[in-house]
Write an enzyme that holds these catalytic residues in place. Structure first.
Site, PDB file in Angstrom:
ATOM      1  N   LYS A   6      41.976  49.392  39.774  1.00 31.56           N
ATOM      2  CA  LYS A   6      42.549  49.393  41.126  1.00 31.56           C
ATOM      3  C   LYS A   6      42.674  50.824  41.653  1.00 31.56           C
ATOM      4  O   LYS A   6      42.488  51.796  40.911  1.00 31.56           O
ATOM      5  CB  LYS A   6      43.902  48.684  41.085  1.00 31.56           C
ATOM      6  CG  LYS A   6      43.797  47.195  40.715  1.00 31.56           C
ATOM      7  CD  LYS A   6      45.172  46.556  40.665  1.00 31.56           C
ATOM      8  CE  LYS A   6      45.094  45.083  40.326  1.00 31.56           C
ATOM      9  NZ  LYS A   6      46.441  44.466  40.273  1.00 31.56           N
ATOM     10  N   ARG A  21      47.946  48.397  30.827  1.00 28.67           N
ATOM     11  CA  ARG A  21      49.146  48.479  31.674  1.00 28.67           C
ATOM     12  C   ARG A  21      50.332  49.051  30.898  1.00 28.67           C
ATOM     13  O   ARG A  21      51.129  49.814  31.455  1.00 28.67           O
ATOM     14  CB  ARG A  21      49.487  47.101  32.257  1.00 28.67           C
ATOM     15  CG  ARG A  21      48.513  46.682  33.366  1.00 28.67           C
ATOM     16  CD  ARG A  21      48.733  45.244  33.756  1.00 28.67           C
ATOM     17  NE  ARG A  21      47.927  44.836  34.909  1.00 28.67           N
ATOM     18  CZ  ARG A  21      47.662  43.575  35.224  1.00 28.67           C
ATOM     19  NH1 ARG A  21      48.136  42.592  34.459  1.00 28.67           N
ATOM     20  NH2 ARG A  21      46.926  43.278  36.273  1.00 28.67           N
ATOM     21  N   GLU A  40      34.882  35.634  41.188  1.00 26.92           N
ATOM     22  CA  GLU A  40      35.096  37.064  41.457  1.00 26.92           C
ATOM     23  C   GLU A  40      33.793  37.846  41.329  1.00 26.92           C
ATOM     24  O   GLU A  40      33.550  38.766  42.115  1.00 26.92           O
ATOM     25  CB  GLU A  40      36.200  37.581  40.524  1.00 26.92           C
ATOM     26  CG  GLU A  40      37.538  36.962  40.902  1.00 26.92           C
ATOM     27  CD  GLU A  40      38.666  37.180  39.900  1.00 26.92           C
ATOM     28  OE1 GLU A  40      38.461  37.892  38.892  1.00 26.92           O
ATOM     29  OE2 GLU A  40      39.758  36.628  40.131  1.00 26.92           O
ATOM     30  N   HIS A 100      42.741  44.988  37.241  1.00 21.22           N
ATOM     31  CA  HIS A 100      42.643  43.533  37.379  1.00 21.22           C
ATOM     32  C   HIS A 100      41.642  43.010  36.355  1.00 21.22           C
ATOM     33  O   HIS A 100      40.607  43.638  36.127  1.00 21.22           O
ATOM     34  CB  HIS A 100      42.132  43.167  38.784  1.00 21.22           C
ATOM     35  CG  HIS A 100      41.656  41.746  38.870  1.00 21.22           C
ATOM     36  ND1 HIS A 100      42.521  40.692  39.080  1.00 21.22           N
ATOM     37  CD2 HIS A 100      40.428  41.192  38.700  1.00 21.22           C
ATOM     38  CE1 HIS A 100      41.823  39.558  39.058  1.00 21.22           C
ATOM     39  NE2 HIS A 100      40.555  39.830  38.837  1.00 21.22           N
ATOM     40  N   TYR A 126      42.371  37.536  46.319  1.00 23.64           N
ATOM     41  CA  TYR A 126      43.746  37.146  45.995  1.00 23.64           C
ATOM     42  C   TYR A 126      44.169  35.936  46.825  1.00 23.64           C
ATOM     43  O   TYR A 126      45.329  35.847  47.237  1.00 23.64           O
ATOM     44  CB  TYR A 126      44.695  38.317  46.250  1.00 23.64           C
ATOM     45  CG  TYR A 126      44.648  39.382  45.164  1.00 23.64           C
ATOM     46  CD1 TYR A 126      44.851  39.072  43.820  1.00 23.64           C
ATOM     47  CD2 TYR A 126      44.423  40.716  45.488  1.00 23.64           C
ATOM     48  CE1 TYR A 126      44.821  40.044  42.825  1.00 23.64           C
ATOM     49  CE2 TYR A 126      44.397  41.710  44.503  1.00 23.64           C
ATOM     50  CZ  TYR A 126      44.602  41.356  43.169  1.00 23.64           C
ATOM     51  OH  TYR A 126      44.580  42.330  42.195  1.00 23.64           O
ATOM     52  N   ARG A 136      41.918  40.276  28.866  1.00 24.07           N
ATOM     53  CA  ARG A 136      43.294  40.100  29.344  1.00 24.07           C
ATOM     54  C   ARG A 136      44.303  40.645  28.329  1.00 24.07           C
ATOM     55  O   ARG A 136      45.312  41.245  28.708  1.00 24.07           O
ATOM     56  CB  ARG A 136      43.593  38.620  29.632  1.00 24.07           C
ATOM     57  CG  ARG A 136      42.846  38.031  30.803  1.00 24.07           C
ATOM     58  CD  ARG A 136      43.447  38.342  32.143  1.00 24.07           C
ATOM     59  NE  ARG A 136      44.755  37.748  32.359  1.00 24.07           N
ATOM     60  CZ  ARG A 136      45.382  37.745  33.538  1.00 24.07           C
ATOM     61  NH1 ARG A 136      44.809  38.296  34.609  1.00 24.07           N
ATOM     62  NH2 ARG A 136      46.564  37.217  33.664  1.00 24.07           N
ATOM     63  N   PHE A 196      54.934  39.243  48.552  1.00 22.85           N
ATOM     64  CA  PHE A 196      54.353  40.531  48.167  1.00 22.85           C
ATOM     65  C   PHE A 196      52.917  40.713  48.634  1.00 22.85           C
ATOM     66  O   PHE A 196      52.318  41.747  48.372  1.00 22.85           O
ATOM     67  CB  PHE A 196      54.438  40.714  46.647  1.00 22.85           C
ATOM     68  CG  PHE A 196      53.693  39.672  45.835  1.00 22.85           C
ATOM     69  CD1 PHE A 196      52.332  39.790  45.595  1.00 22.85           C
ATOM     70  CD2 PHE A 196      54.368  38.574  45.302  1.00 22.85           C
ATOM     71  CE1 PHE A 196      51.648  38.842  44.853  1.00 22.85           C
ATOM     72  CE2 PHE A 196      53.685  37.612  44.549  1.00 22.85           C
ATOM     73  CZ  PHE A 196      52.317  37.749  44.330  1.00 22.85           C
ATOM     74  N   ASN A 226      49.648  48.303  39.223  1.00 22.54           N
ATOM     75  CA  ASN A 226      49.474  48.047  37.787  1.00 22.54           C
ATOM     76  C   ASN A 226      48.061  48.322  37.287  1.00 22.54           C
ATOM     77  O   ASN A 226      47.624  47.771  36.291  1.00 22.54           O
ATOM     78  CB  ASN A 226      49.987  46.649  37.413  1.00 22.54           C
ATOM     79  CG  ASN A 226      49.218  45.535  38.088  1.00 22.54           C
ATOM     80  OD1 ASN A 226      48.195  45.769  38.725  1.00 22.54           O
ATOM     81  ND2 ASN A 226      49.690  44.315  37.938  1.00 22.54           N
ATOM     82  N   THR A 273      51.218  41.315  33.501  1.00 23.06           N
ATOM     83  CA  THR A 273      51.212  41.690  34.917  1.00 23.06           C
ATOM     84  C   THR A 273      52.323  42.681  35.218  1.00 23.06           C
ATOM     85  O   THR A 273      52.113  43.667  35.940  1.00 23.06           O
ATOM     86  CB  THR A 273      51.402  40.418  35.788  1.00 23.06           C
ATOM     87  OG1 THR A 273      50.407  39.461  35.429  1.00 23.06           O
ATOM     88  CG2 THR A 273      51.309  40.756  37.261  1.00 23.06           C
TER      89      THR A 273
HETATM   90  P1  DAT Z   1      47.368  39.567  37.146  1.00 20.21           P
HETATM   91  O1  DAT Z   1      46.922  40.776  37.925  1.00 20.21           O
HETATM   92  O2  DAT Z   1      48.037  39.969  35.841  1.00 20.21           O
HETATM   93  O3  DAT Z   1      46.300  38.543  36.960  1.00 20.21           O
HETATM   94  P2  DAT Z   1      48.503  37.842  39.207  1.00 20.21           P
HETATM   95  O4  DAT Z   1      47.125  37.270  39.377  1.00 20.21           O
HETATM   96  O5  DAT Z   1      49.625  36.893  39.025  1.00 20.21           O
HETATM   97  O6  DAT Z   1      48.535  38.876  37.992  1.00 20.21           O
HETATM   98  O7  DAT Z   1      48.854  38.743  40.472  1.00 20.21           O
HETATM   99  C1  DAT Z   1      47.874  39.565  41.053  1.00 20.21           C
HETATM  100  C2  DAT Z   1      48.512  40.860  41.441  1.00 20.21           C
HETATM  101  O8  DAT Z   1      49.502  40.644  42.451  1.00 20.21           O
HETATM  102  C3  DAT Z   1      49.247  41.559  40.313  1.00 20.21           C
HETATM  103  O9  DAT Z   1      48.394  42.343  39.496  1.00 20.21           O
HETATM  104  C4  DAT Z   1      50.242  42.396  41.055  1.00 20.21           C
HETATM  105  C5  DAT Z   1      50.586  41.536  42.272  1.00 20.21           C
HETATM  106  N1  DAT Z   1      51.809  40.767  42.024  1.00 20.21           N
HETATM  107  C6  DAT Z   1      51.898  39.602  41.333  1.00 20.21           C
HETATM  108  N2  DAT Z   1      53.164  39.155  41.302  1.00 20.21           N
HETATM  109  C7  DAT Z   1      53.890  40.075  41.995  1.00 20.21           C
HETATM  110  C8  DAT Z   1      55.269  40.206  42.331  1.00 20.21           C
HETATM  111  N3  DAT Z   1      56.168  39.279  41.978  1.00 20.21           N
HETATM  112  N4  DAT Z   1      55.652  41.291  43.042  1.00 20.21           N
HETATM  113  C9  DAT Z   1      54.762  42.220  43.434  1.00 20.21           C
HETATM  114  N5  DAT Z   1      53.433  42.164  43.160  1.00 20.21           N
HETATM  115  C10 DAT Z   1      53.016  41.108  42.448  1.00 20.21           C
HETATM  116 MG    MG Z   2      45.360  37.305  38.290  1.00 19.16          MG
END
Ligand code: DAT
Ligand code: MG
Length: 137
Positions: free
Chosen positions: A11, A104, A128, A117, A51, A87, A59, A114, A93
């Site tokens: 990212k 991370r 993707e 991805h 996303y 992963r 968020f 973070n 996350t």
């Molecule tokens: P990951 O990136 O571990 O697959 P995810 O798909 O649930 O996690 O979410 C995608 C991204 O969105 C994540 O890397 C950061 C952001 N995100 C997720 N949950 C969040 C939250 N509660 N507050 C802020 N950002 C969040």
């Molecule tokens: Mg994800």
């Protein structure tokens, strides 16, 4: 075991902080093969498609602003059990609970920024890779 692919994206904060080389090295040393890679920008439309499951969440706007804020480094990696192993290398996350030794866990402190991805299922990989690299054979 049959080789499978996963989609990984460093990212904007990871690219800006110069972490691409270390992250690629970690995956290569673990045994992944780099199939394709490119540095690119994510626009708002791509952010919303990538996303899509988060559109409308509290968020999301911050997430979209962040992911469109600078260059990302997108890659396709191939290896055994690619999705699950990548992963596990990426870590949780929320970096507050990501184990040290994960990407991370070593480089991130906030869930908003973070660093990386990784696709979470074979279906996400296909979707993707299609979004970022066009249709793959
Ligand atoms: P990951 O990136 O571990 O697959 P995810 O798909 O649930 O996690 O979410 C995608 C991204 O969105 C994540 O890397 C950061 C952001 N995100 C997720 N949950 C969040 C939250 N509660 N507050 C802020 N950002 C969040
Ligand atoms: Mg994800």
């Amino acid at each position: 075991m049959e080789k499978t692919r996963t989609f990984i994206m460093v990212k904007p904060d990871g690219v800006h902080r110069g972490l691409v080389g270390d992250i690629v090295r970690r995956f290569e040393h673990r045994g992944f093969r780099l199939v394709e890679a490119k540095i690119m920008r994510v626009d708002r439309a791509l952010a919303e498609r990538h996303y899509s499951q988060h559109v409308g969440k509290p968020f999301f706007d911050e997430l979209a602003d962040y992911i469109t804020s600078g260059s990302v480094f997108a890659m396709i990696l191939e290896g055994d059990n690619a999705v699950a192993i990548a992963r596990s290398m990426i870590g949780a996350t929320n970096p507050a609970v990501a184990t040290s030794g994960t990407i991370r866990g070593d480089y991130a402190t906030s869930v908003e920024f973070n660093v990386i991805h990784g696709s979470d299922s074979p279906e996400s990989v296909e979707r993707e890779i299609g979004l970022f690299f066009g249709t793959q054979d």
